[in-house]
Design a protein around this motif. Structure first.
Motif, PDB file in Angstrom:
ATOM      1  N   ALA A 219       0.834  -1.208   0.000  1.00 13.03           N
ATOM      2  CA  ALA A 219       0.000   0.000   0.000  1.00 13.03           C
ATOM      3  C   ALA A 219       0.868   1.256   0.000  1.00 13.03           C
ATOM      4  N   ALA A 220       1.939   1.245   0.775  1.00 12.32           N
ATOM      5  CA  ALA A 220       2.833   2.401   0.842  1.00 12.32           C
ATOM      6  C   ALA A 220       3.497   2.690  -0.500  1.00 12.32           C
ATOM      7  N   LEU A 221       3.622   1.666  -1.336  1.00  9.48           N
ATOM      8  CA  LEU A 221       4.250   1.838  -2.650  1.00  9.48           C
ATOM      9  C   LEU A 221       3.227   1.935  -3.777  1.00  9.48           C
ATOM     10  N   GLY A 222       1.991   2.255  -3.431  1.00  8.31           N
ATOM     11  CA  GLY A 222       1.005   2.572  -4.445  1.00  8.31           C
ATOM     12  C   GLY A 222       0.103   1.448  -4.903  1.00  8.31           C
ATOM     13  N   PHE A 223       0.170   0.301  -4.268  1.00  6.36           N
ATOM     14  CA  PHE A 223      -0.736  -0.803  -4.612  1.00  6.36           C
ATOM     15  C   PHE A 223      -2.106  -0.539  -3.981  1.00  6.36           C
ATOM     16  N   THR A 224      -3.139  -0.954  -4.662  1.00  6.90           N
ATOM     17  CA  THR A 224      -4.485  -0.866  -4.113  1.00  6.90           C
ATOM     18  C   THR A 224      -5.057  -2.273  -3.970  1.00  6.90           C
ATOM     19  N   THR A 225      -5.859  -2.443  -2.945  1.00  4.76           N
ATOM     20  CA  THR A 225      -6.520  -3.733  -2.741  1.00  4.76           C
ATOM     21  C   THR A 225      -7.681  -3.842  -3.714  1.00  4.76           C
ATOM     22  N   VAL A 226      -7.736  -4.969  -4.418  1.00  3.25           N
ATOM     23  CA  VAL A 226      -8.800  -5.168  -5.407  1.00  3.25           C
ATOM     24  C   VAL A 226      -9.693  -6.362  -5.066  1.00  3.25           C
ATOM     25  N   GLY A 227      -9.352  -7.085  -4.011  1.00  7.51           N
ATOM     26  CA  GLY A 227     -10.217  -8.184  -3.617  1.00  7.51           C
ATOM     27  C   GLY A 227      -9.568  -9.113  -2.628  1.00  7.51           C
ATOM     28  N   THR A 228     -10.379 -10.036  -2.131  1.00  6.45           N
ATOM     29  CA  THR A 228      -9.921 -11.062  -1.207  1.00  6.45           C
ATOM     30  C   THR A 228     -10.503 -12.398  -1.640  1.00  6.45           C
ATOM     31  N   LEU A 229      -9.661 -13.407  -1.666  1.00  6.39           N
ATOM     32  CA  LEU A 229     -10.119 -14.774  -1.888  1.00  6.39           C
ATOM     33  C   LEU A 229     -10.153 -15.441  -0.523  1.00  6.39           C
ATOM     34  N   SER A 230     -11.322 -15.857  -0.088  1.00  5.30           N
ATOM     35  CA  SER A 230     -11.500 -16.387   1.264  1.00  5.30           C
ATOM     36  C   SER A 230     -11.256 -17.890   1.322  1.00  5.30           C
ATOM     37  N   GLY A 231     -10.480 -18.292   2.315  1.00 10.14           N
ATOM     38  CA  GLY A 231     -10.276 -19.714   2.583  1.00 10.14           C
ATOM     39  C   GLY A 231      -9.673 -20.490   1.431  1.00 10.14           C
ATOM     40  N   VAL A 232      -8.746 -19.897   0.690  1.00 13.56           N
ATOM     41  CA  VAL A 232      -8.177 -20.585  -0.476  1.00 13.56           C
ATOM     42  C   VAL A 232      -6.994 -21.483  -0.133  1.00 13.56           C
ATOM     43  N   GLY A 233      -6.474 -21.377   1.080  1.00 16.09           N
ATOM     44  CA  GLY A 233      -5.355 -22.215   1.480  1.00 16.09           C
ATOM     45  C   GLY A 233      -5.517 -22.709   2.902  1.00 16.09           C
ATOM     46  N   HIS A 234      -4.907 -23.852   3.176  1.00 17.35           N
ATOM     47  CA  HIS A 234      -4.921 -24.403   4.535  1.00 17.35           C
ATOM     48  C   HIS A 234      -3.496 -24.781   4.889  1.00 17.35           C
ATOM     49  N   LYS A 235      -2.960 -24.105   5.892  1.00 17.51           N
ATOM     50  CA  LYS A 235      -1.575 -24.321   6.292  1.00 17.51           C
ATOM     51  C   LYS A 235      -1.460 -24.051   7.786  1.00 17.51           C
ATOM     52  N   HIS A 236      -0.595 -24.798   8.445  1.00 17.95           N
ATOM     53  CA  HIS A 236      -0.370 -24.645   9.892  1.00 17.95           C
ATOM     54  C   HIS A 236      -1.681 -24.771  10.673  1.00 17.95           C
ATOM     55  N   GLY A 237      -2.575 -25.642  10.196  1.00 10.15           N
ATOM     56  CA  GLY A 237      -3.811 -25.930  10.915  1.00 10.15           C
ATOM     57  C   GLY A 237      -4.893 -24.875  10.811  1.00 10.15           C
ATOM     58  N   ARG A 238      -4.780 -23.973   9.851  1.00  8.54           N
ATOM     59  CA  ARG A 238      -5.810 -22.942   9.723  1.00  8.54           C
ATOM     60  C   ARG A 238      -6.048 -22.592   8.256  1.00  8.54           C
ATOM     61  N   TRP A 239      -7.242 -22.097   8.014  1.00  6.88           N
ATOM     62  CA  TRP A 239      -7.617 -21.626   6.690  1.00  6.88           C
ATOM     63  C   TRP A 239      -7.065 -20.230   6.479  1.00  6.88           C
ATOM     64  N   LEU A 240      -6.581 -19.978   5.267  1.00  2.49           N
ATOM     65  CA  LEU A 240      -5.982 -18.687   4.948  1.00  2.49           C
ATOM     66  C   LEU A 240      -6.666 -18.055   3.742  1.00  2.49           C
ATOM     67  N   ASP A 241      -6.785 -16.747   3.798  1.00  5.02           N
ATOM     68  CA  ASP A 241      -7.288 -15.957   2.681  1.00  5.02           C
ATOM     69  C   ASP A 241      -6.089 -15.380   1.928  1.00  5.02           C
ATOM     70  N   THR A 242      -6.348 -14.874   0.740  1.00  2.00           N
ATOM     71  CA  THR A 242      -5.348 -14.063   0.062  1.00  2.00           C
ATOM     72  C   THR A 242      -5.972 -12.735  -0.314  1.00  2.00           C
ATOM     73  N   VAL A 243      -5.214 -11.686  -0.063  1.00  4.90           N
ATOM     74  CA  VAL A 243      -5.590 -10.334  -0.457  1.00  4.90           C
ATOM     75  C   VAL A 243      -4.919 -10.077  -1.802  1.00  4.90           C
ATOM     76  N   LEU A 244      -5.701  -9.597  -2.755  1.00  6.71           N
ATOM     77  CA  LEU A 244      -5.162  -9.266  -4.066  1.00  6.71           C
ATOM     78  C   LEU A 244      -4.969  -7.764  -4.146  1.00  6.71           C
ATOM     79  N   MET A 245      -3.749  -7.358  -4.499  1.00  7.72           N
ATOM     80  CA  MET A 245      -3.432  -5.939  -4.658  1.00  7.72           C
ATOM     81  C   MET A 245      -2.815  -5.760  -6.037  1.00  7.72           C
ATOM     82  N   GLN A 246      -2.931  -4.551  -6.574  1.00  2.00           N
ATOM     83  CA  GLN A 246      -2.318  -4.298  -7.870  1.00  2.00           C
ATOM     84  C   GLN A 246      -1.794  -2.877  -7.944  1.00  2.00           C
ATOM     85  N   ARG A 247      -0.845  -2.691  -8.858  1.00  2.00           N
ATOM     86  CA  ARG A 247      -0.252  -1.364  -9.082  1.00  2.00           C
ATOM     87  C   ARG A 247       0.080  -1.225 -10.555  1.00  2.00           C
ATOM     88  N   ARG A 248      -0.299  -0.089 -11.106  1.00  2.50           N
ATOM     89  CA  ARG A 248       0.033   0.213 -12.500  1.00  2.50           C
ATOM     90  C   ARG A 248       1.536   0.424 -12.608  1.00  2.50           C
TER      91      ARG A 248
END
Length: 176
Positions: free
Chosen positions: A135-164
């Motif tokens: 975010a500090a370098l100009g990326f903006t959040t464009v979405g979240t994928l919920s529960g797409v990974g399972h590691k270390h005994g927990r479900w993980l989301d991924t935040v998608l960010m992009q920058r021109r």
């Protein structure tokens, strides 16, 4: 602290593999669960360099303290100007500005090869410093994928960010 950014070399692979091993085993930034061998890490680096993508290391007092690379966001031809970044910093060097320096270097290197968009796929929860850095370098959040990974005994989301990058969508790409 004197920090030096430079292209990664084959001699850096043991340090790169060690940094990544720690991240795979103890963190959630990577969804890999088994750390790849040095041979596999060398192959991955060579594959990216062979098609012109940047692969950088940060040295602090002559020691590789982090690395970053950009690779294709997706393999289809129409994505040729969109890259995904990866930035990893050694556990004992986090919070020293190394990730920022690496990402700034990666952004410049990708603009130099006429990439037009950089995508960051960041684990959540667990990678809040990475979200803040992007975010500090100009990326903006464009979405979240919920529960797409399972590691270390927990479900993980991924935040998608992009920058021109560079001209962005203002003109057709020259890359590829």
């Amino acid at each position: 602290m004197t920090l030096r950014l430079r292209p990664a070399t084959a001699a850096d692979i043991p340090a790169i593999a060690g940094i990544y091993r720690e991240a795979v085993l103890n963190g959630a930034a990577s969804f890999e669960t088994d750390p790849p061998s040095e041979t596999e890490m060398a192959r991955r680096r060579a594959d990216l360099l062979a098609v012109g993508f940047p692969y950088l290391v940060a040295e602090r007092a002559g020691v590789v303290s982090g690395y970053a690379y950009a690779g294709p966001y997706r393999q289809r031809a129409a994505y040729r100007s969109t890259v995904e970044d990866s930035v990893y910093v050694a556990a004992d060097a986090r919070g020293l500005g190394i990730g920022r320096a690496l990402l700034e270097g990666l952004l410049a290197a990708c603009e130099a090869i006429d990439c037009r968009l950089m995508v960051a796929v960041i684990t959540d929860p667990g990678s809040e410093p990475s979200v803040a850095l992007h975010a500090a370098l100009g990326f903006t959040t464009v979405g979240t994928l919920s529960g797409v990974g399972h590691k270390h005994g927990r479900w993980l989301d991924t935040v998608l960010m992009q920058r021109r990058l560079g001209a962005g969508r203002a003109s057709p790409p020259t890359r590829g």
